[in-house]
Design a protein around this motif. Structure first.
Motif, PDB file in Angstrom:
ATOM      1  N   ILE A 171       0.829  -1.209  -0.046  1.00  6.68           N
ATOM      2  CA  ILE A 171       0.018  -0.089   0.125  1.00  6.68           C
ATOM      3  C   ILE A 171       0.904   1.269   0.046  1.00  6.68           C
ATOM      4  CG2 ILE A 171      -1.813   1.478   1.371  1.00  6.68           C
ATOM      5  CD1 ILE A 171      -2.898  -1.372   2.348  1.00  6.68           C
ATOM      6  N   TRP A 172       0.509   1.970  -1.043  1.00  7.84           N
ATOM      7  CA  TRP A 172       1.305   3.353  -1.182  1.00  7.84           C
ATOM      8  C   TRP A 172      -0.036   4.376  -0.991  1.00  7.84           C
ATOM      9  CZ3 TRP A 172       2.971   5.834  -6.221  1.00  7.84           C
ATOM     10  CH2 TRP A 172       3.283   7.181  -6.210  1.00  7.84           C
ATOM     11  N   GLY A 173      -0.238   5.138   0.228  1.00  9.59           N
ATOM     12  CA  GLY A 173      -1.379   5.647   0.437  1.00  9.59           C
ATOM     13  C   GLY A 173      -1.136   7.143  -0.223  1.00  9.59           C
ATOM     14  N   ARG A 174      -2.087   8.112   0.047  1.00  3.97           N
ATOM     15  CA  ARG A 174      -1.987   9.417  -0.342  1.00  3.97           C
ATOM     16  C   ARG A 174      -2.362  10.296   0.691  1.00  3.97           C
ATOM     17  NH1 ARG A 174      -0.723   6.436  -3.799  1.00  3.97           N
ATOM     18  NH2 ARG A 174      -1.642   6.223  -5.711  1.00  3.97           N
ATOM     19  N   GLY A 175      -1.387  11.553   0.681  1.00  4.71           N
ATOM     20  CA  GLY A 175      -1.621  12.386   1.893  1.00  4.71           C
ATOM     21  C   GLY A 175      -2.555  13.792   1.246  1.00  4.71           C
ATOM     22  N   ILE A 176      -2.202  14.655   2.355  1.00  2.03           N
ATOM     23  CA  ILE A 176      -3.065  16.060   1.763  1.00  2.03           C
ATOM     24  C   ILE A 176      -2.187  17.094   2.347  1.00  2.03           C
ATOM     25  CG2 ILE A 176      -4.317  15.897   3.974  1.00  2.03           C
ATOM     26  CD1 ILE A 176      -5.578  17.136   0.450  1.00  2.03           C
ATOM     27  N   ASP A 177      -2.399  18.202   1.545  1.00  2.00           N
ATOM     28  CA  ASP A 177      -1.589  19.549   2.045  1.00  2.00           C
ATOM     29  C   ASP A 177      -2.654  20.209   2.908  1.00  2.00           C
ATOM     30  OD1 ASP A 177      -0.677  22.060   2.506  1.00  2.00           O
ATOM     31  OD2 ASP A 177       0.091  22.319   0.484  1.00  2.00           O
ATOM     32  N   HIS A 178      -2.565  19.932   4.226  1.00  3.08           N
ATOM     33  CA  HIS A 178      -3.642  20.501   4.998  1.00  3.08           C
ATOM     34  C   HIS A 178      -3.679  22.193   5.334  1.00  3.08           C
ATOM     35  CE1 HIS A 178      -0.885  19.193   7.910  1.00  3.08           C
ATOM     36  NE2 HIS A 178      -1.145  17.866   7.592  1.00  3.08           N
ATOM     37  N   SER A 179      -2.528  22.609   4.880  1.00  3.71           N
ATOM     38  CA  SER A 179      -2.483  23.955   5.043  1.00  3.71           C
ATOM     39  C   SER A 179      -2.973  24.646   3.760  1.00  3.71           C
ATOM     40  CB  SER A 179      -0.898  24.466   5.167  1.00  3.71           C
ATOM     41  OG  SER A 179       0.085  24.008   3.929  1.00  3.71           O
ATOM     42  N   TYR A 180      -3.098  24.009   2.587  1.00  2.00           N
ATOM     43  CA  TYR A 180      -3.481  24.679   1.378  1.00  2.00           C
ATOM     44  C   TYR A 180      -5.090  24.429   1.522  1.00  2.00           C
ATOM     45  CZ  TYR A 180      -4.113  25.791  -3.437  1.00  2.00           C
ATOM     46  OH  TYR A 180      -4.473  26.144  -4.612  1.00  2.00           O
ATOM     47  N   TYR A 181      -5.618  23.139   1.804  1.00  2.00           N
ATOM     48  CA  TYR A 181      -7.002  22.907   1.836  1.00  2.00           C
ATOM     49  C   TYR A 181      -7.358  23.092   3.350  1.00  2.00           C
ATOM     50  CZ  TYR A 181      -6.725  21.135  -2.814  1.00  2.00           C
ATOM     51  OH  TYR A 181      -6.378  20.878  -4.141  1.00  2.00           O
ATOM     52  N   THR A 182      -7.925  23.926   3.692  1.00  4.71           N
ATOM     53  CA  THR A 182      -8.354  24.266   5.103  1.00  4.71           C
ATOM     54  C   THR A 182      -9.512  25.301   5.150  1.00  4.71           C
ATOM     55  OG1 THR A 182      -7.443  25.681   6.856  1.00  4.71           O
ATOM     56  CG2 THR A 182      -6.694  26.284   4.710  1.00  4.71           C
ATOM     57  N   ARG A 343     -19.746  18.791  13.926  1.00  6.57           N
ATOM     58  CA  ARG A 343     -18.880  17.895  14.837  1.00  6.57           C
ATOM     59  C   ARG A 343     -18.191  16.753  13.724  1.00  6.57           C
ATOM     60  NH1 ARG A 343     -22.619  15.748  17.551  1.00  6.57           N
ATOM     61  NH2 ARG A 343     -22.926  13.801  16.680  1.00  6.57           N
ATOM     62  N   PHE A 344     -19.089  16.578  12.948  1.00  7.33           N
ATOM     63  CA  PHE A 344     -18.316  15.708  11.681  1.00  7.33           C
ATOM     64  C   PHE A 344     -17.364  16.335  11.019  1.00  7.33           C
ATOM     65  CE2 PHE A 344     -21.353  11.878  10.745  1.00  7.33           C
ATOM     66  CZ  PHE A 344     -21.611  11.712  12.080  1.00  7.33           C
ATOM     67  N   ALA A 345     -17.689  17.805  10.650  1.00  9.44           N
ATOM     68  CA  ALA A 345     -16.620  18.472   9.698  1.00  9.44           C
ATOM     69  C   ALA A 345     -15.353  18.680  10.698  1.00  9.44           C
ATOM     70  CB  ALA A 345     -17.175  19.860   9.729  1.00  9.44           C
ATOM     71  N   ASN A 346     -15.497  19.040  12.030  1.00 11.65           N
ATOM     72  CA  ASN A 346     -14.259  19.058  13.166  1.00 11.65           C
ATOM     73  C   ASN A 346     -13.670  17.658  13.102  1.00 11.65           C
ATOM     74  OD1 ASN A 346     -12.536  20.375  14.978  1.00 11.65           O
ATOM     75  ND2 ASN A 346     -13.100  18.415  16.212  1.00 11.65           N
ATOM     76  N   ASN A 347     -14.295  16.469  12.981  1.00 12.33           N
ATOM     77  CA  ASN A 347     -13.736  15.245  12.970  1.00 12.33           C
ATOM     78  C   ASN A 347     -12.874  14.826  11.493  1.00 12.33           C
ATOM     79  OD1 ASN A 347     -14.498  14.852  15.413  1.00 12.33           O
ATOM     80  ND2 ASN A 347     -16.375  13.440  14.695  1.00 12.33           N
ATOM     81  N   ALA A 348     -13.328  15.318  10.622  1.00 10.63           N
ATOM     82  CA  ALA A 348     -13.231  15.172   9.046  1.00 10.63           C
ATOM     83  C   ALA A 348     -11.771  15.940   9.037  1.00 10.63           C
ATOM     84  CB  ALA A 348     -14.126  15.724   8.003  1.00 10.63           C
ATOM     85  N   ARG A 349     -11.470  17.477   9.570  1.00  9.20           N
ATOM     86  CA  ARG A 349     -10.426  17.825   9.617  1.00  9.20           C
ATOM     87  C   ARG A 349      -9.325  17.261  10.395  1.00  9.20           C
ATOM     88  NH1 ARG A 349      -6.968  21.588   7.104  1.00  9.20           N
ATOM     89  NH2 ARG A 349      -5.809  22.710   8.663  1.00  9.20           N
ATOM     90  N   GLN A 350      -9.457  16.840  11.652  1.00  5.46           N
ATOM     91  CA  GLN A 350      -8.612  16.111  12.423  1.00  5.46           C
ATOM     92  C   GLN A 350      -8.141  15.037  11.811  1.00  5.46           C
ATOM     93  OE1 GLN A 350      -7.472  17.497  15.273  1.00  5.46           O
ATOM     94  NE2 GLN A 350      -8.878  19.363  14.506  1.00  5.46           N
TER      95      GLN A 350
END
Length: 381
Positions: A171-182, A343-350
């Motif tokens: 498995i070679w997963g994927r990441g996210i630039d969470h400073s760009y998508y915020t 609440r779901f939105a916060n969990n998604a971000r975390q």
């Protein structure tokens, strides 16, 4: 270590494979690992870059984002002899990949591959399911001599394991630039631009094509309870073969924006309330992770790579594939319950904050080294 990457899609083309490979190239650059990318010419003009060698190409019939390169064998041979790769990574099994496979076998250079797209699933959406047998015959033949195959998710690994595709799947997963998508990029500018009067925004981002099951997304919106439908605007972001036909609707509460990228896309994510993604053919689901990083709960299909991103009842809901009733019920639930949605939105971000590109690429490089070491032992024994 010197890595030669062969791919039939690369930036500035916009798709999950091209984006991932560009991020990999950027990581190799930062890590001072030598690399060279062999890719098709783009349909748009791009500046020449020393690490990227491009070849004339034609669009792939079923998936124009991939292009069939017309490689110059003499030119490629010369480039590879000068570069002296210690590892070859084939991202797509088309013309460029065939040459990379041939060169690696001939010169005893280890070859790895990555599997990105369930093209076999796509065939039924384009009414040519009879090609599946030949597709898999070719895929088995192409990959039989590679050292290892990288897959984006556990479900993809299980699918390929069940058909005994290859002995080494990683498995070679994927990441996210969470400073760009915020979430901090939320802005009223989006409402003004698209003349949105409704209080809530439902969002879809992706290719407007049959395999993305955009019909399920539209039917989901149309079957929402009346009070929610009247209070919700549906933004559909993307381009593809169905865009022209579907965008000729008369519903003022559905907006097809066409293709968007960069800051505008990041702002649309952050300015929406809920992400709807019914596609059941994803090997990973990059847009789902982008939405989560932007602070959006997701209603998605309990299939493919998406099922590994959504924690049902925590950061979104998983629905039976193509079950409009289920999609509509969960979409309505989150649109109607502000507290739950927040609440779901916060969990998604975390969750998105835990998905680090650097960690993912670091694991990939360690795997590369293992393959190279194993190859050295084999030919020095």
């Amino acid at each position: 270590m010197r890595i030669a990457i062969f791919t039939d899609t690369y930036t500035p083309e916009i798709n999950g494979v091209a984006k991932t490979l560009q991020r990999l190239a950027n990581y190799l650059e930062r890590s001072k690992i030598e690399y060279k990318v062999f890719a098709p010419e783009s349909k748009t003009t791009v500046p020449e870059v020393p690490h990227i060698q491009r070849f004339a190409s034609l669009p792939f019939l079923l998936y124009p984002e991939c292009r069939i390169a017309l490689p110059n064998p003499v030119q490629m041979k010369q480039s590879l002899e000068e570069f002296k790769p210690s590892l070859i990574h084939i991202a797509t099994p088309l013309n460029l990949g065939l040459y990379g496979l041939h060169y690696g076998k001939k010169h005893h250079i280890p070859v790895v591959a990555s599997y990105h797209t369930h093209f076999d699933d796509y065939l039924k959406y384009y009414h040519v399911p009879f090609l599946q047998k030949w597709f898999w015959k070719y895929m088995f033949w192409f990959h039989r001599s590679v050292e290892k195959i990288y897959v984006p998710s556990q479900s993809t690994k299980e699918k390929l394991t069940n058909i005994s595709f290859h002995d080494e799947l990683e498995i070679w997963g994927r990441g996210i630039d969470h400073s760009y998508y915020t979430p901090i990029k939320k802005t009223d500018e989006i409402r003004r631009k698209y003349q949105i009067k409704q209080r809530k925004i439902l969002l879809y981002v992706g290719r407007i094509a049959p395999e993305k099951e955009i019909d399920i997304a539209l039917n989901t919106y149309e079957t929402l309870p009346l009070h929610l439908r009247q209070d919700t605007h549906f933004l559909i972001v993307g381009d593809g073969p169905q865009l022209k036909l579907l965008s000729e609707h008369n519903n003022e509460q559905i907006t097809f924006t066409g293709f968007l990228e960069g800051e505008e896309l990041a702002k649309i994510y952050a300015s929406s309330d809920l992400f709807l993604f019914p596609s059941s053919t994803e090997t990973f689901g990059n847009v789902v992770l982008e939405a989560m990083a932007s602070g959006l709960p997701v209603v998605g299909a309990n299939a493919g790579g998406v099922q590994h991103l959504i924690n049902h009842g925590e950061n979104g809901f998983l629905c039976e594939a193509r079950n409009v009733k289920g999609f509509s019920a969960y979409t309505a639930l989150l649109l109607d319950d502000n507290d739950k949605r927040y609440r779901f939105a916060n969990n998604a971000r975390q969750f998105a904050l835990t998905q680090s590109w650097d960690e993912i690429f670091s694991r990939l490089i360690r795997s590369y080294y293992d393959v190279v070491k194993r190859n050295v032992k084999r030919f020095s024994a």
